[in-house]
Design an enzyme around this catalytic site. Sequence first.
Site, mmCIF file in Angstrom:
data_model
loop_
_atom_site.group_PDB
_atom_site.id
_atom_site.type_symbol
_atom_site.label_atom_id
_atom_site.label_comp_id
_atom_site.label_asym_id
_atom_site.label_seq_id
_atom_site.Cartn_x
_atom_site.Cartn_y
_atom_site.Cartn_z
ATOM 1 N N TYR A 1 36.882 38.740 41.145
ATOM 2 C CA TYR A 1 37.204 37.313 41.183
ATOM 3 C C TYR A 1 37.215 36.808 42.627
ATOM 4 O O TYR A 1 36.600 35.789 42.948
ATOM 5 C CB TYR A 1 38.558 37.056 40.520
ATOM 6 C CG TYR A 1 39.010 35.629 40.590
ATOM 7 C CD1 TYR A 1 38.464 34.664 39.749
ATOM 8 C CD2 TYR A 1 39.989 35.225 41.499
ATOM 9 C CE1 TYR A 1 38.874 33.339 39.812
ATOM 10 C CE2 TYR A 1 40.407 33.913 41.571
ATOM 11 C CZ TYR A 1 39.845 32.970 40.723
ATOM 12 O OH TYR A 1 40.254 31.664 40.796
ATOM 13 N N SER B 1 39.061 29.331 45.475
ATOM 14 C CA SER B 1 40.410 29.801 45.187
ATOM 15 C C SER B 1 40.985 30.435 46.442
ATOM 16 O O SER B 1 40.252 31.027 47.239
ATOM 17 C CB SER B 1 40.375 30.847 44.071
ATOM 18 O OG SER B 1 41.609 31.522 43.954
#
Length: 110
Positions: free
Chosen positions: A17, A4
């Site tokens: 995350y 990501s």
Amino acid sequence: MTGSAAALKGNAYTSVYSASKAALSTFAKTWTADLKARNIRVNVIHPGPINTPAFAQLSDEQKAAFVSTVPMGRAGQPREVATAALFLASADSSYITGISMAVDGGTTQV
């Protein structure tokens, strides 16, 4: 591997995350060293905002907030991530290994 853009750029409230996605970059580097004798290449793609079904479920304000971080001024298309993955899986990238490739419209570059 698929990571990501959060792995490459710090964003508020995303520490766990982001750290988990950043770990993929380290895996790619160490696995590149581990697997070189077997001629196995390892790379990571880090997408930015992509127009997926999950993105479509966001409110208009949330979508606008994500897109406002993209220098190209739009969310990416799934095909744009897929073509990057196909490139890295193909013989055209035979001399590329251990990288983290941002496919994010420039989000992590500015």
